[in-house]
Design a protein around this motif. Structure first.
Motif, PDB file in Angstrom:
ATOM      1  N   ASP A  29      21.844 -27.376  88.300  1.00 15.12           N
ATOM      2  CA  ASP A  29      20.560 -27.038  88.747  1.00 15.12           C
ATOM      3  C   ASP A  29      20.618 -25.748  89.558  1.00 15.12           C
ATOM      4  OD1 ASP A  29      18.383 -29.917  88.430  1.00 15.12           O
ATOM      5  OD2 ASP A  29      19.091 -28.620  86.776  1.00 15.12           O
ATOM      6  N   ASP A  30      21.668 -25.858  90.606  1.00 15.87           N
ATOM      7  CA  ASP A  30      21.950 -24.892  91.727  1.00 15.87           C
ATOM      8  C   ASP A  30      22.521 -23.553  91.053  1.00 15.87           C
ATOM      9  OD1 ASP A  30      22.826 -27.221  94.016  1.00 15.87           O
ATOM     10  OD2 ASP A  30      20.771 -26.708  93.304  1.00 15.87           O
ATOM     11  N   ILE A  31      23.083 -23.399  90.007  1.00 19.13           N
ATOM     12  CA  ILE A  31      23.796 -22.379  89.231  1.00 19.13           C
ATOM     13  C   ILE A  31      22.455 -21.102  89.121  1.00 19.13           C
ATOM     14  CG2 ILE A  31      24.924 -21.384  87.578  1.00 19.13           C
ATOM     15  CD1 ILE A  31      26.147 -24.219  86.915  1.00 19.13           C
ATOM     16  N   SER A  32      23.083 -20.146  89.452  1.00 19.54           N
ATOM     17  CA  SER A  32      22.327 -18.859  89.283  1.00 19.54           C
ATOM     18  C   SER A  32      23.141 -17.950  88.402  1.00 19.54           C
ATOM     19  CB  SER A  32      22.100 -18.086  90.633  1.00 19.54           C
ATOM     20  OG  SER A  32      23.239 -17.939  91.190  1.00 19.54           O
ATOM     21  N   PHE A  33      23.879 -16.941  88.704  1.00 24.46           N
ATOM     22  CA  PHE A  33      24.202 -15.937  87.767  1.00 24.46           C
ATOM     23  C   PHE A  33      25.632 -16.689  87.211  1.00 24.46           C
ATOM     24  CE2 PHE A  33      26.950 -13.989  90.842  1.00 24.46           C
ATOM     25  CZ  PHE A  33      25.871 -14.118  92.092  1.00 24.46           C
ATOM     26  N   MET A  34      26.312 -16.191  86.328  1.00 19.91           N
ATOM     27  CA  MET A  34      27.627 -16.641  85.751  1.00 19.91           C
ATOM     28  C   MET A  34      28.267 -15.542  85.265  1.00 19.91           C
ATOM     29  SD  MET A  34      26.630 -20.293  83.957  1.00 19.91           S
ATOM     30  CE  MET A  34      28.278 -20.907  83.750  1.00 19.91           C
ATOM     31  N   GLY A  35      29.594 -15.837  85.170  1.00 17.40           N
ATOM     32  CA  GLY A  35      30.348 -14.571  84.825  1.00 17.40           C
ATOM     33  C   GLY A  35      31.755 -14.993  84.221  1.00 17.40           C
ATOM     34  N   TRP A  36      32.434 -14.117  83.438  1.00  9.72           N
ATOM     35  CA  TRP A  36      33.811 -14.194  82.882  1.00  9.72           C
ATOM     36  C   TRP A  36      34.644 -12.944  83.662  1.00  9.72           C
ATOM     37  CZ3 TRP A  36      35.191 -18.091  79.894  1.00  9.72           C
ATOM     38  CH2 TRP A  36      34.287 -19.018  79.217  1.00  9.72           C
ATOM     39  N   PHE A  37      35.873 -13.607  84.043  1.00 15.97           N
ATOM     40  CA  PHE A  37      36.969 -12.682  84.553  1.00 15.97           C
ATOM     41  C   PHE A  37      38.143 -12.994  83.672  1.00 15.97           C
ATOM     42  CE2 PHE A  37      35.200 -11.053  88.628  1.00 15.97           C
ATOM     43  CZ  PHE A  37      33.970 -11.544  88.630  1.00 15.97           C
ATOM     44  N   ARG A  38      39.256 -12.168  83.938  1.00 18.79           N
ATOM     45  CA  ARG A  38      40.400 -12.306  83.229  1.00 18.79           C
ATOM     46  C   ARG A  38      41.523 -11.692  84.296  1.00 18.79           C
ATOM     47  NH1 ARG A  38      39.721  -7.980  78.195  1.00 18.79           N
ATOM     48  NH2 ARG A  38      40.161  -6.053  79.355  1.00 18.79           N
ATOM     49  N   GLN A  39      42.911 -12.416  84.071  1.00 17.68           N
ATOM     50  CA  GLN A  39      43.826 -11.907  84.811  1.00 17.68           C
ATOM     51  C   GLN A  39      45.144 -12.081  83.755  1.00 17.68           C
ATOM     52  OE1 GLN A  39      44.702 -14.336  88.225  1.00 17.68           O
ATOM     53  NE2 GLN A  39      45.836 -12.891  89.028  1.00 17.68           N
ATOM     54  N   ALA A  40      45.672 -10.976  83.643  1.00 13.49           N
ATOM     55  CA  ALA A  40      47.025 -10.568  82.879  1.00 13.49           C
ATOM     56  C   ALA A  40      47.989 -10.854  84.049  1.00 13.49           C
ATOM     57  CB  ALA A  40      47.081  -9.143  82.201  1.00 13.49           C
ATOM     58  N   PRO A  41      49.153 -11.092  83.256  1.00 15.82           N
ATOM     59  CA  PRO A  41      50.534 -11.253  84.239  1.00 15.82           C
ATOM     60  C   PRO A  41      50.599 -10.113  84.943  1.00 15.82           C
ATOM     61  CG  PRO A  41      50.955 -12.150  81.895  1.00 15.82           C
ATOM     62  CD  PRO A  41      49.547 -11.447  81.814  1.00 15.82           C
ATOM     63  N   GLY A  42      50.988 -10.191  86.111  1.00 19.56           N
ATOM     64  CA  GLY A  42      51.360  -9.209  87.183  1.00 19.56           C
ATOM     65  C   GLY A  42      50.192  -8.431  87.640  1.00 19.56           C
ATOM     66  N   LYS A  43      48.824  -8.490  87.011  1.00 17.14           N
ATOM     67  CA  LYS A  43      47.576  -7.876  87.385  1.00 17.14           C
ATOM     68  C   LYS A  43      46.693  -8.710  88.193  1.00 17.14           C
ATOM     69  CE  LYS A  43      48.032  -4.601  83.588  1.00 17.14           C
ATOM     70  NZ  LYS A  43      47.225  -4.174  82.605  1.00 17.14           N
ATOM     71  N   GLU A  44      45.943  -8.033  88.970  1.00 25.12           N
ATOM     72  CA  GLU A  44      44.761  -8.713  89.562  1.00 25.12           C
ATOM     73  C   GLU A  44      43.508  -9.249  88.716  1.00 25.12           C
ATOM     74  OE1 GLU A  44      45.091  -6.171  93.861  1.00 25.12           O
ATOM     75  OE2 GLU A  44      43.081  -6.265  92.662  1.00 25.12           O
ATOM     76  N   ARG A  45      42.967 -10.187  89.001  1.00 24.95           N
ATOM     77  CA  ARG A  45      41.878 -10.630  88.233  1.00 24.95           C
ATOM     78  C   ARG A  45      40.892  -9.582  88.267  1.00 24.95           C
ATOM     79  NH1 ARG A  45      40.156 -16.909  89.177  1.00 24.95           N
ATOM     80  NH2 ARG A  45      42.491 -16.850  89.413  1.00 24.95           N
TER      81      ARG A  45
END
Length: 127
Positions: A29-45
């Motif tokens: 019930d506390d959740i506001s916004f949500m998202g998706w991120f990704r991280q490839a090998p050797g790279k930042e998220r």
């Protein structure tokens, strides 16, 4: 506390589609916004997409706009990422993220905008 669990990753050929799911548990019930991120090998998220609490506002990274669609079902405590026209460059571990801040949605495209994270699901796109 909120726990997040992703599913739906896998191996797909270029041009194909996958749909990722993320189920939240705990103080949902506390959740506001949500998202998706990704991280490839050797790279930042990196940011992929975000969605407001009610689902009426979305935000996409330029690299996925027009190919990916974020959605959520608050009754099911879930969010989704429909990925179409996949490219080898989309290969990465994809992470579900959520926050419980009541602030205005704005542009939550930084990892610092999110308090809760899933463990990630691997998406591999072959050429």
């Amino acid at each position: 506390q909120v726990q997040l669990a992703e599913s739906g990753g896998g191996l797909v050929q270029a041009g194909g589609s996958l749909k990722l799911s993320c189920v939240a548990s705990g103080r949902t019930d506390d959740i506001s916004f949500m998202g998706w991120f990704r991280q490839a090998p050797g790279k930042e998220r990196e940011f992929v997409a975000a969605i407001s609490r009610g689902g009426g506002t979305t935000l996409y990274a330029h690299s996925v706009k027009g190919r990916f669609t974020i959605s959520r079902d608050n009754a099911e405590n879930s969010e989704y990422l429909q990925m179409n026209s996949l490219k080898p460059d989309d290969t990465a571990v994809y992470y579900c993220a959520a926050d419980d801040s009541p602030r205005y949605f704005g542009t939550p495209a930084s990892t610092f905008d999110y308090k809760y994270w899933g463990q990630g699901t691997q998406v591999t796109v072959s050429s």
